[in-house]
Scaffold this active site. Structure first.
Site, short mmCIF file in Angstrom:
data_model
loop_
_atom_site.label_atom_id
_atom_site.label_comp_id
_atom_site.label_asym_id
_atom_site.label_seq_id
_atom_site.Cartn_x
_atom_site.Cartn_y
_atom_site.Cartn_z
CG MET A 24 4.78 -0.67 3.31
SD MET A 24 4.13 0.13 1.86
CE MET A 24 5.52 1.09 1.43
CB ALA A 25 6.07 -7.45 3.94
CB CYS A 108 0.04 -8.15 9.81
SG CYS A 108 0.08 -9.17 8.33
CE LYS A 147 2.01 0.53 10.30
NZ LYS A 147 1.31 -0.59 9.68
N GLY A 209 -2.40 6.11 7.20
CA GLY A 209 -3.53 5.68 6.39
C GLY A 209 -3.93 6.66 5.32
CG ASP A 210 -6.28 5.79 2.49
OD1 ASP A 210 -5.59 4.76 2.58
OD2 ASP A 210 -7.47 5.79 2.12
N GLY A 232 3.09 5.00 3.78
CA GLY A 232 3.42 3.71 3.18
C GLY A 232 3.35 3.77 1.67
NE ARG A 233 -1.80 1.82 0.81
CZ ARG A 233 -3.11 1.95 0.90
NH1 ARG A 233 -3.87 1.32 0.05
NH2 ARG A 233 -3.66 2.71 1.84
C1 FMN Z 1 2.89 -4.16 0.38
C2 FMN Z 1 2.61 -3.77 1.82
C3 FMN Z 1 3.31 -4.39 2.83
C4 FMN Z 1 3.06 -4.05 4.17
N1 FMN Z 1 3.80 -4.63 5.17
C5 FMN Z 1 3.61 -4.26 6.47
C6 FMN Z 1 4.44 -4.77 7.53
O1 FMN Z 1 5.36 -5.55 7.31
N2 FMN Z 1 4.16 -4.33 8.80
C7 FMN Z 1 3.14 -3.44 9.07
O2 FMN Z 1 2.94 -3.07 10.23
N3 FMN Z 1 2.37 -2.94 8.09
C8 FMN Z 1 2.61 -3.31 6.81
N4 FMN Z 1 1.84 -2.74 5.82
C9 FMN Z 1 0.87 -1.69 6.16
C10 FMN Z 1 1.51 -0.31 6.06
O3 FMN Z 1 2.59 -0.16 6.95
C11 FMN Z 1 0.50 0.80 6.33
O4 FMN Z 1 -0.02 0.68 7.62
C12 FMN Z 1 -0.68 0.77 5.34
O5 FMN Z 1 -0.21 0.57 4.02
C13 FMN Z 1 -1.50 2.06 5.41
O6 FMN Z 1 -0.68 3.18 5.14
P1 FMN Z 1 -0.66 3.89 3.68
O7 FMN Z 1 -2.07 4.23 3.35
O8 FMN Z 1 0.24 5.08 3.88
O9 FMN Z 1 -0.10 2.87 2.72
C14 FMN Z 1 2.08 -3.08 4.48
C15 FMN Z 1 1.35 -2.48 3.44
C16 FMN Z 1 1.61 -2.80 2.13
C17 FMN Z 1 0.84 -2.12 1.04
#
Ligand code: FMN
Length: 327
Positions: A24-25, A108, A147, A209-210, A232-233
């Protein structure tokens, strides 16, 4: 079904438990990765790093591929689209960094990245994907994972074709966030695509995802048969999620952090961020946005967030965190 606490094998490496902290950037730096690993993540993926900048010798990018000596299960994510450039970046990482894996960003959705054919837009050209993966595998020597989203467009849901191209080119695992590029984070991710992918690939499939709570993760394992779950989140402001998943699997009551636990964790996170920062004096500017998330499910969240976001230096931010909920 395999147990979460068992390990995920990616080529010669084993990662345990089968829980991965998502790239997560703005978040997945050394401090956050170390914290998530301590809390039970089996592997942490770095924020995306530009292959072009790395190949062009950017000092700042070079710093970003370095891990701390205490880190042991890191995958470094690269973004780009040119096979030669991605191969050269993989070679540089394998020589200069101590990471265990390389990951390719094909998820992305942002315009700035997609307009160059990178991120999820790379999925629109499966033969280029094949060349990128093959070049990274042959030049880098590290396991290469990919990914991706479900497709570059709502009319082109081609994750099966792209994943098979990756596997044929030597990829060691695929992570699927089953939303297409245009969905960004809207709608519901199609977890059935993860199940489908698991049925056709021979390499490990990581579901994403979610997953916002421990039960979601266990449900994803059960519904999709995936080999690992990426979060992630759901881990932002809640690093306990990794521990909770393992506790539920063991039949224990999962930890329910109280206010004192949240304050302690937020302050620990803050201290770790300063310890591993390249310019600690400025960290409050970034952290005052993310650290209020520790109090997300409290009834004083909005009030606390506003207060914390006005912090004008590190000391003030630390003090506000230390006294959260007690003003
Ligand atoms: C703030 C933020 C930054 C992210 N940065 C990246 C990244 O640098 N590379 C990437 O592959 N996905 C990035 N993602 C996507 C997450 O890795 C992930 O695939 C996405 O949030 C879905 O997963 P989650 O529902 O568990 O958050 C980012 C998501 C968020 C919210």
């Amino acid at each position: 079904m395999q147990k979460v606490s068992e390990s995920l094998s990616i080529n010669q490496h084993c990662f345990s438990p089968r829980l991965i902290a998502a790239p997560m950037a703005g978040y997945s730096n050394t401090a956050t990765r170390l914290l998530y690993r301590q809390m039970g993540a089996g592997m942490c993926v770095t924020e995306m790093v530009s292959a072009k900048s790395l190949v062009m010798g950017s000092r700042e990018t070079f710093e970003r591929i370095k891990t701390a000596s205490a880190e042991d299960s890191v995958s470094l994510q690269l973004f780009g689209g040119c096979p030669e450039e991605m191969g050269e970046a993989a070679r540089i990482v394998s020589q200069e960094s101590k990471v265990q894996c390389l990951d390719i960003n094909m998820g992305c959705p942002v315009k700035k990245v997609a307009k160059n054919g990178y991120g999820s837009q790379l999925m629109a050209d499966p033969s280029r994907v094949f060349s990128v993966v093959q070049s990274m595998v042959s030049r880098g020597g590290l396991p290469v994972t990919v990914k991706m989203r479900s497709g570059p467009d709502q009319d082109q849901i081609n994750f099966l074709e792209v994943s098979l191209a990756c596997q044929d080119a030597g990829a060691a695992a695929i992570t699927l966030h089953p939303r297409n590029r245009h969905q960004k984070f809207s709608g519901t991710p199609a977890w059935e695509y993860i199940h489908k992918l698991k049925q056709i690939l021979t390499i490990p499939v990581i579901g994403n995802g979610d997953v916002f709570c421990a039960q979601d993760a266990l449900y994803m394992f059960e519904k999709t048969g995936c080999d690992a779950v990426m979060i992630g989140r759901g881990a932002i402001g809640n690093p306990w999620i990794f521990q909770q998943i393992l506790e539920i699997e063991r039949g224990q009551n999962p930890i329910k952090p109280d206010l004192a636990d949240k304050v302690r964790m937020a302050v620990l996170h803050f201290d770790m961020e300063l310890e591993y920062s390249k310019r600690p004096e400025k960290e409050y500017l970034r952290l005052r946005k993310s650290l209020p998330e520790y109090f997300r499910d409290t009834n004083f969240y909005e009030q606390e967030k506003q207060k914390i976001q006005t912090a004008s230096d590190n000391q003030e931010l630390r003090n506000l965190l230390l006294h959260s909920g007690s003003w």
